[in-house]
Scaffold this active site. Structure first.
Site, short mmCIF file in Angstrom:
data_model
loop_
_atom_site.label_atom_id
_atom_site.label_comp_id
_atom_site.label_asym_id
_atom_site.label_seq_id
_atom_site.Cartn_x
_atom_site.Cartn_y
_atom_site.Cartn_z
N CYS A 1 -5.73 -13.46 3.36
CA CYS A 1 -5.05 -14.18 2.31
C CYS A 1 -4.80 -15.81 2.83
O CYS A 1 -4.22 -16.29 1.85
CB CYS A 1 -3.68 -13.50 2.17
N HIS B 1 -6.21 -5.41 -7.88
CA HIS B 1 -6.10 -5.67 -6.78
C HIS B 1 -4.60 -5.92 -6.52
O HIS B 1 -4.02 -5.19 -5.72
CB HIS B 1 -6.80 -7.11 -6.49
N GLU C 1 15.91 -9.89 -20.55
CA GLU C 1 16.95 -10.55 -19.88
C GLU C 1 16.31 -11.13 -18.43
O GLU C 1 16.52 -12.18 -17.97
CB GLU C 1 18.06 -9.62 -19.74
N HIS D 1 2.07 -11.87 -1.53
CA HIS D 1 0.74 -11.17 -1.93
C HIS D 1 1.18 -9.58 -1.96
O HIS D 1 1.49 -9.12 -0.72
CB HIS D 1 -0.46 -11.54 -1.01
N HIS E 1 0.27 -5.55 -3.33
CA HIS E 1 -0.75 -4.76 -4.06
C HIS E 1 0.00 -3.82 -4.95
O HIS E 1 -0.25 -2.51 -5.17
CB HIS E 1 -1.59 -3.91 -2.90
C1 LIG Z 1 -6.55 -2.40 2.31
S1 LIG Z 1 -6.08 -4.17 2.34
C2 LIG Z 1 -7.78 -5.02 2.08
C3 LIG Z 1 -7.50 -6.83 2.36
C4 LIG Z 1 -6.32 -7.02 1.46
O1 LIG Z 1 -6.61 -6.90 0.05
C5 LIG Z 1 -5.12 -7.67 1.79
O2 LIG Z 1 -4.33 -7.99 1.01
C6 LIG Z 1 -4.72 -7.74 3.18
O3 LIG Z 1 -5.27 -8.62 3.88
P1 LIG Z 1 -4.72 -9.19 5.27
O4 LIG Z 1 -6.20 -9.68 5.99
O5 LIG Z 1 -3.56 -9.75 5.40
O6 LIG Z 1 -4.72 -7.79 6.16
ZN LIG Z 2 -5.18 -7.99 -0.94
#
Ligand SMILES: CSCCC(=O)C(=O)COP(=O)(O)O
Ligand SMILES: [Zn+2]
Length: 231
Positions: free
Chosen positions: A85, A182, A126, A103, A105
């Protein structure tokens, strides 16, 4: 290795904060299965987690430290690669002057990315008031609309860089970008602002998914949900 860059008894040291916050994010289902993470900036130093590790089990010694002006690593643990990332976090630092970038998921982010096309919008809730106007001082109001752009996923995280940068420039008022199928990137002026923005946005994403299940438009006019109940 420059261990003094990551060893501190101060709980607010970025290396400690990344570990603490990733545990919280893990417990919210946001960074499970090694996915997601957070980067924190402190002065010219950018703290980054390793790639592909269980984010809730990280310790400060695992952290990478980059000098922002030169983009050189001041600390680079040999057994790891920096988070994939990193180029995305850098976009938030370089374009927006962010102090931290998260970031996740989150399944709420993924679900919204499947329900909406180019952007997510929600109004008259709100919790919107926790989010910044960005282009001017202050926060959104109850009657404002929150808009978050959605970009398409790529095979590799780092390849999202160009489209994320384009979305940041095309939406000057946004503090987040959704990535289809994602997750989401959220940044803020400080680590605590980024945390609050991410929490508020995830709340709104979850709520929007539930509203849609009841046929209520998340950006609809106030009162339209009552029309729905009468059906
Ligand atoms: C199953 S995680 C796949 C990679 C990804 O989308 C992520 O956010 C993690 O990236 P990192 O290189 O920080 O482990
Ligand atoms: Zn990711």
């Amino acid at each position: 290795m420059a261990d003094e860059l990551v060893h501190s008894h101060d709980p607010n040291h970025p290396a400690n904060l990344i570990c603490e916050l990733c545990k919280i994010f893990y417990n919210n289902g946001w960074v499970t299965g090694t996915g997601g993470g957070i980067s924190v900036k402190d002065g010219d130093k950018i703290y980054l987690a390793p790639s592909g590790v269980q984010k809730e089990r990280m310790v400060p010694e695992n952290m990478f430290v980059m000098d922002h002006p030169s983009k050189e690593y001041l600390r680079r643990p040999e057994v790891y690669k920096p988070s994939a990332c990193t180029p995305l976090f850098m976009a938030a630092y370089d374009i927006r002057g962010a102090g931290a970038c998260i970031h996740t998921h989150s399944q709420n982010a993924v679900m919204v990315s499947l329900l909406y096309d180019k952007e997510f919008t929600i109004a008259n809730i709100e919790q919107i008031k926790a989010l910044p106007r960005v282009t001017e001082p202050g926060y959104l109001g109850f009657f404002d609309t929150l808009t978050i752009p959605i970009i398409e996923n790529t095979a590799h995280e780092e390849d999202l860089k160009d489209s994320l940068e384009q979305a940041i420039l095309a939406y000057p008022g946004t503090t987040a970008v959704l990535v289809r199928r994602h997750g989401i990137y959220v940044w803020g002026e400080s680590v605590w602002k980024a945390k609050v923005y991410n929490e508020a946005i995830d709340y709104l994403l979850e709520l929007a998914v539930k509203m849609r299940q009841f046929g209520i438009a998340p950006d609809g006019a106030i009162g339209s949900e009552r029309e729905q109940r009468r059906l």
